[in-house]
Design a protein around this motif. Structure first.
Motif, PDB file in Angstrom:
ATOM      1  N   HIS A 106      41.639 -16.115   8.887  1.00 39.39           N
ATOM      2  CA  HIS A 106      42.300 -15.534  10.070  1.00 39.39           C
ATOM      3  C   HIS A 106      43.578 -16.294  10.399  1.00 39.39           C
ATOM      4  O   HIS A 106      43.842 -16.626  11.548  1.00 39.39           O
ATOM      5  N   ASN A 141      41.250 -20.313   5.201  1.00 36.19           N
ATOM      6  CA  ASN A 141      41.318 -19.752   6.548  1.00 36.19           C
ATOM      7  C   ASN A 141      41.484 -18.235   6.484  1.00 36.19           C
ATOM      8  O   ASN A 141      42.545 -17.740   6.133  1.00 36.19           O
ATOM      9  N   LYS A 154      40.945 -17.600  16.668  1.00 39.31           N
ATOM     10  CA  LYS A 154      39.633 -17.900  16.090  1.00 39.31           C
ATOM     11  C   LYS A 154      38.552 -18.058  17.154  1.00 39.31           C
ATOM     12  O   LYS A 154      37.402 -17.657  16.961  1.00 39.31           O
ATOM     13  N   GLU A 194      40.825 -23.023  16.561  1.00 38.30           N
ATOM     14  CA  GLU A 194      40.152 -22.833  17.850  1.00 38.30           C
ATOM     15  C   GLU A 194      40.913 -23.533  18.974  1.00 38.30           C
ATOM     16  O   GLU A 194      41.265 -22.921  19.978  1.00 38.30           O
ATOM     17  N   GLY A 198      44.348 -19.124  13.238  1.00 41.12           N
ATOM     18  CA  GLY A 198      43.112 -19.562  12.592  1.00 41.12           C
ATOM     19  C   GLY A 198      42.520 -20.843  13.136  1.00 41.12           C
ATOM     20  O   GLY A 198      41.609 -21.404  12.504  1.00 41.12           O
TER      21      GLY A 198
END
Length: 312
Positions: free
Chosen positions: A58, A56, A293, A214, A212
């Motif tokens: 982010h 990941n 994200k 959504e 990270g």
């Protein structure tokens, strides 16, 4: 018969008092403290730094800061899921050891009087909270990501926040022309943004601490949105020292914020959260959390004081 009615009435009074006591307990426990931040100036086009973990890239969003009286750049995590700005005890202790007389830590009350700068914006408080968390500062490596605390939504209450993910910049400003802005809820310093997925209205907590991912939602909604028979990615998460099990799967949905529609390509659910956290999530009416994200190619503007936002 009269005795039975009296007993029933007493039990009713006890139940009412118990419910009222529970209500006021939760109100007090989960209502954030008064906002003691003193903010002056603005910060424009501050570079965002990302932390990577496992696969990941982010997993956390960092902002560079300077502590008053110390000519060094440190970092604080931007966490819109935290209602208060706090510092990490272990990090502060190592700074205080090297720069004596610059920090006054009140260990008895787990607080500190301090001031820091983000760009040209000054943030000060007589009562910053301290968490027994963090790591010692690496003073020998000029490129070290020395994280000393968390920036919470108490700062967002003082300034309009512009998160320009597309250009990896962040700004904290006082005024902006609010054309085509939509409403959101800012309850107990929690950012609850309305969205639409498959004609269903959802209320989602914007928690940049879950950077990270959504969309994090319940297991039931996760099963509904994920691509059937898709591979499930399993990770171990960390929430202030508590280990969580994180399950993500691919999705192919559209998610709408105001006039902007984004592609939802992944959906996640988490196991290991407490029953109390699940209860509070249901009570708030929110159906999930969104991280950074989802907005990586966009600009998110948040005016928490007036409860207005815009996604570009």
């Amino acid at each position: 018969m009269k005795l039975f009615k009296k007993i029933a009435f007493v039990f009713l009074i006890i139940i009412v008092l118990f419910c009222l006591g529970g209500y006021f307990y939760f109100q007090k426990k989960f209502t954030p403290p008064e906002n003691y931040l003193k903010v002056s100036g603005i910060a424009e086009n501050i570079p965002i730094k990302w932390i990577s973990s496992n696969e990941n890239p982010h997993s956390a969003l960092l902002l560079p800061i300077e502590i008053k009286g110390i000519n060094r750049t440190f970092y604080m995590q931007f966490d819109s899921g935290s209602p208060v700005t706090v510092f990490y005890k272990k990090s502060l202790e190592s700074i205080a050891e090297k720069f004596q007389n610059q920090l006054k830590i009140d260990n008895e009350n787990s607080s500190i009087y301090s001031a820091f700068k983000i760009g040209k914006m000054n943030v000060a408080s007589n009562d910053f909270g301290i968490l027994d968390y963090g790591e010692k500062i690496n003073f020998d490596n000029p490129n070290a990501e020395n994280i000393i605390g968390t920036i919470g939504t108490d700062l967002l209450e003082k300034r309009i926040t512009v998160l320009d993910f597309k250009n990896s910049q962040c700004s904290f400003i006082e005024k902006i022309k609010e054309d085509d802005f939509a409403n959101f809820e800012f309850k107990k310093r929690k950012i609850l943004i309305p969205s639409v997925i498959e004609n269903e209205n959802l209320k989602l907590l914007y928690d940049s601490g879950t950077s990270g991912y959504e969309l994090i939602t319940t297991k039931e909604i996760w099963q509904q949105y994920r691509n059937k028979n898709s591979a499930i990615k399993t990770e171990k998460g960390n929430s202030w020292g508590n280990t969580l099990s994180v399950y993500s799967a691919s999705a192919k949905k559209k998610i709408q914020f105001g006039k902007v529609t984004l592609n939802l390509s992944e959906v996640t659910h988490i196991e290991g959260t407490s029953d109390l956290q699940k209860f509070l999530m249901k009570r708030s009416g929110m159906q999930g959390m969104i991280g950074n994200k989802l907005f990586l190619n966009h600009k998110l503007i948040l005016d928490c004081r007036n409860e207005k936002f815009k996604l570009e």
